[in-house]
Motif scaffolding. Structure first.
Motif: not given
Lengths: 117, 113
Positions: A20-35, A48-51, B97-104
């Motif tokens: 497990t690798v931990k991550c906490t966040y702070s953002v207004s509204g519902n976030p988009y999260l990425f690893w 991966l990402k969470y939308i 696009g601006r809201r899509e996944t960014q690839y590095f």
């Protein structure tokens, strides 16, 4: 302004054990999260990402992450670690709304994962 | 298909010299981003390009930093009168696009002596 915290600079785990690798966040509204993962002298690779939708997100290389809104967390997990998973892992957040800066990713400082044979 | 490419992979320069870093985004990606990664730190946003819109330069740390992009293709990041504090890895990313996944890309490791 949004922010991301990765509370562990380093995580050590034995090969074959869950990680497990931990991550906490702070953002207004519902976030988009990425690893993202970064191997030595390489760029960042998207994991991966969470939308929206299911709180458990599955990504590349057997990794998954669980979004927990009440705890504002997005921890990265894998059931059985491999030595080849050893790398630097970054969590990132982006606000969902339109407007200036909504495309900017804000990154944590990274967590170094070492999988011990 | 090909990923994001960056050149050079490494650059060593002397304090006070100008440097130019190049980024080739994934074909068809309209959005392009530059980030800076200092040793032991996360990534800092520098600048964002989207199509023909005016770029968002809000992350550039000083007026010594500038960037250009030709249409929806190559981008160059220029650092004038480099300082030792500019030493870092400079990463480029692109997205559909601006809201899509960014690839590095793999990054350019800059060392200012």
């Amino acid at each position: 302004a949004q922010s991301v915290a990765q509370p562990e600079d380093q995580v050590n785990v034995a090969e074959g054990n869950p990680l497990t690798v931990k991550c906490t966040y702070s953002v207004s509204g519902n976030p988009y999260l990425f690893w993202y993962v970064q191997y030595p002298n390489r760029g960042l690779q998207f994991l991966l990402k969470y939308i929206t939708g299911d709180n458990l997100v599955k990504g590349s290389y057997g990794f998954e992450a669980e979004f927990n809104k009440s705890q504002t967390s997005f921890h990265l997990k894998k059931p059985s670690a491999l030595v080849s998973d050893s790398a630097l892992y970054f969590c990132a957040v982006r606000p969902p709304e339109s407007g200036a800066g909504s495309y900017q990713l804000t990154f944590g400082k990274g967590t170094k994962l070492s999988v011990i044979p | 298909g090909a990923g994001v490419s960056q050149s050079p992979s490494n650059k060593v320069t002397e304090k006070g010299k100008d440097v130019e870093l190049r980024c080739d985004p994934i074909s068809g990606h309209t959005a392009l981003y530059w980030y800076r990664q200092r040793l032991g730190q996360g990534l800092e946003f520098l600048i964002y390009f989207q199509g023909n819109s005016a770029p968002d330069k809000s992350g550039l740390p000083s007026d010594r930093f500038s960037a250009e992009r030709t249409g929806e293709s190559v981008s160059t990041l220029t650092i004038q009168r480099t300082q030792q504090e500019d030493s870092a890895v400079y990463l480029c990313a692109s997205s559909l696009g601006r809201r899509e996944t960014q690839y590095f890309g793999p990054g350019t490791r800059l060392l200012v002596l």
